[in-house]
Design a protein around this motif. Structure first.
Motif, mmCIF file in Angstrom:
data_model
loop_
_atom_site.group_PDB
_atom_site.id
_atom_site.type_symbol
_atom_site.label_atom_id
_atom_site.label_comp_id
_atom_site.label_asym_id
_atom_site.label_seq_id
_atom_site.Cartn_x
_atom_site.Cartn_y
_atom_site.Cartn_z
ATOM 1 N N SER A 217 -1.351 10.641 4.538
ATOM 2 C CA SER A 217 -0.857 11.073 3.220
ATOM 3 C C SER A 217 0.538 10.530 2.956
ATOM 4 O O SER A 217 0.852 10.114 1.833
ATOM 5 C CB SER A 217 -0.843 12.604 3.146
ATOM 6 O OG SER A 217 -2.137 13.129 3.312
ATOM 7 N N GLN A 220 0.216 6.870 2.068
ATOM 8 C CA GLN A 220 -0.293 6.708 0.702
ATOM 9 C C GLN A 220 0.797 7.007 -0.330
ATOM 10 O O GLN A 220 0.898 6.306 -1.347
ATOM 11 C CB GLN A 220 -1.492 7.624 0.489
ATOM 12 C CG GLN A 220 -2.718 7.217 1.290
ATOM 13 C CD GLN A 220 -3.853 8.224 1.166
ATOM 14 O OE1 GLN A 220 -3.684 9.339 0.644
ATOM 15 N NE2 GLN A 220 -5.029 7.854 1.667
ATOM 16 N N TRP A 221 1.597 8.019 -0.047
ATOM 17 C CA TRP A 221 2.672 8.350 -0.996
ATOM 18 C C TRP A 221 3.710 7.242 -1.051
ATOM 19 O O TRP A 221 4.156 6.850 -2.139
ATOM 20 C CB TRP A 221 3.330 9.667 -0.590
ATOM 21 C CG TRP A 221 4.464 10.034 -1.510
ATOM 22 C CD1 TRP A 221 4.360 10.462 -2.809
ATOM 23 C CD2 TRP A 221 5.863 9.987 -1.215
ATOM 24 N NE1 TRP A 221 5.613 10.684 -3.333
ATOM 25 C CE2 TRP A 221 6.555 10.409 -2.387
ATOM 26 C CE3 TRP A 221 6.594 9.655 -0.078
ATOM 27 C CZ2 TRP A 221 7.941 10.481 -2.435
ATOM 28 C CZ3 TRP A 221 7.978 9.738 -0.127
ATOM 29 C CH2 TRP A 221 8.643 10.144 -1.300
ATOM 30 N N SER A 223 3.213 4.133 -0.421
ATOM 31 C CA SER A 223 2.592 3.008 -1.126
ATOM 32 C C SER A 223 2.590 3.231 -2.629
ATOM 33 O O SER A 223 2.756 2.282 -3.407
ATOM 34 C CB SER A 223 1.159 2.800 -0.628
ATOM 35 O OG SER A 223 1.139 2.471 0.749
ATOM 36 N N SER A 224 2.422 4.481 -3.030
ATOM 37 C CA SER A 224 2.350 4.775 -4.464
ATOM 38 C C SER A 224 3.690 4.586 -5.166
ATOM 39 O O SER A 224 3.729 4.242 -6.347
ATOM 40 C CB SER A 224 1.848 6.211 -4.678
ATOM 41 O OG SER A 224 2.818 7.164 -4.243
ATOM 42 N N ILE A 225 4.801 4.810 -4.452
ATOM 43 C CA ILE A 225 6.108 4.667 -5.105
ATOM 44 C C ILE A 225 6.631 3.233 -5.003
ATOM 45 O O ILE A 225 7.601 2.884 -5.684
ATOM 46 C CB ILE A 225 7.150 5.641 -4.522
ATOM 47 C CG1 ILE A 225 7.420 5.339 -3.045
ATOM 48 C CG2 ILE A 225 6.699 7.082 -4.698
ATOM 49 C CD1 ILE A 225 8.496 6.218 -2.436
ATOM 50 N N GLY A 226 5.984 2.410 -4.174
ATOM 51 C CA GLY A 226 6.340 1.003 -4.113
ATOM 52 C C GLY A 226 7.644 0.740 -3.369
ATOM 53 O O GLY A 226 8.344 1.658 -2.942
#
Length: 255
Positions: A217, A220-221, A223-226
């Motif tokens: 998790s 993934q987080w 990765s989501s904020i870049g």
């Protein structure tokens, strides 16, 4: 009696003001020996580039295809960062006693030092981001070698390379300076407490993520904020170290 009673109030009032001239004086104090902030990091970066080029030439001479050499995973681009922690240490330990000697307040000193850190980080961020573009434009310096186009810089534009470098450099500078303020205030006892306390916190976070099965998790987080989001967190940590360093140095005693 009146003069005696009011003098402390005047001193307290003057010490609470922001004094731009004194702050700029601290910035200039840090540039008295420019090798600490600029020359030595530049030499380290240049040395890492030279070693990378020599390795690349050896591989080219041996007929090894450059696309299979793994240069994009090289950490050479980060070579000055390790020294910048030392820069943060030296910047405070060498100049803090002298600054107080010529009348600077601790607030003036810390703000001036922070400005110097920002200026140095801006300069090297511009240099590294620009060298990244030059490396790409020349096809890896004409031989397919990649030093700056590595790690998260792969595929990054100029601004992303600039911003991430700036955030990382500011963090390591303030870590070095913050650790030095701890030593100035609490000496070796304080250093040991900070060291072991940091290890305990890191192990606690690792344990929490492991037992709650949250590693995926977290990945993934992130990765989501870049990349920009990740290094915004790095910049926030730098600011946290800056604030913590100021709180400590307010009562620190020069060696």
């Amino acid at each position: 009696m009146t003069a005696t009673a009011t003098a402390p109030a005047v001193v307290a009032e003057s010490s609470s003001r922001v004094r731009p001239n004194e702050i700029w004086r601290i910035v200039r104090l840090h540039t008295v020996n420019p090798s600490i902030f600029f020359l030595v990091p530049a030499m380290i970066l240049g040395g890492a580039w030279a070693v990378t080029m020599v390795i690349a030439l050896i591989l080219v001479g041996a007929g090894v295809p450059m696309e299979n050499t793994g240069f994009q995973y090289s950490w050479a681009v980060l070579s000055p960062q390790w020294y910048l922690i030392v820069v943060g240490v030296q910047a405070v330990s060498y100049t803090f006693p002298f600054a107080l000697g010529f009348g600077a307040t601790r607030r003036d000193y810390w703000v001036g030092t922070g400005i110097m850190f920002v200026l140095a980080s801006l300069l090297f961020a511009v240099v590294i981001a620009t060298l990244l573009l030059i490396e790409r434009a020349t096809g890896g310096w004409g031989i397919g070698a990649g030093m700056f186009d590595a790690l998260w810089y792969v595929g990054a534009d100029w601004f992303t390379a600039f911003y991430t470098t700036f955030a990382l450099q500011l963090l390591v500078l303030f870590i070095g300076a913050g650790v030095t303020t701890v030593f100035m205030r609490w000496r070796m006892k304080g250093m040991m407490i900070v060291l072991f306390g940091g290890v305990v916190v890191i192990l606690a976070i690792i344990a929490m993520l492991t037992f709650t099965e949250s590693w995926e998790s977290l990945g993934q987080w992130l990765s989501s904020i870049g990349i920009i989001g990740v290094f915004t967190l790095v910049l926030a940590k730098a600011l946290a170290w800056a604030v913590a360093g100021f709180l400590v140095i307010r009562r620190a005693t020069p060696r």
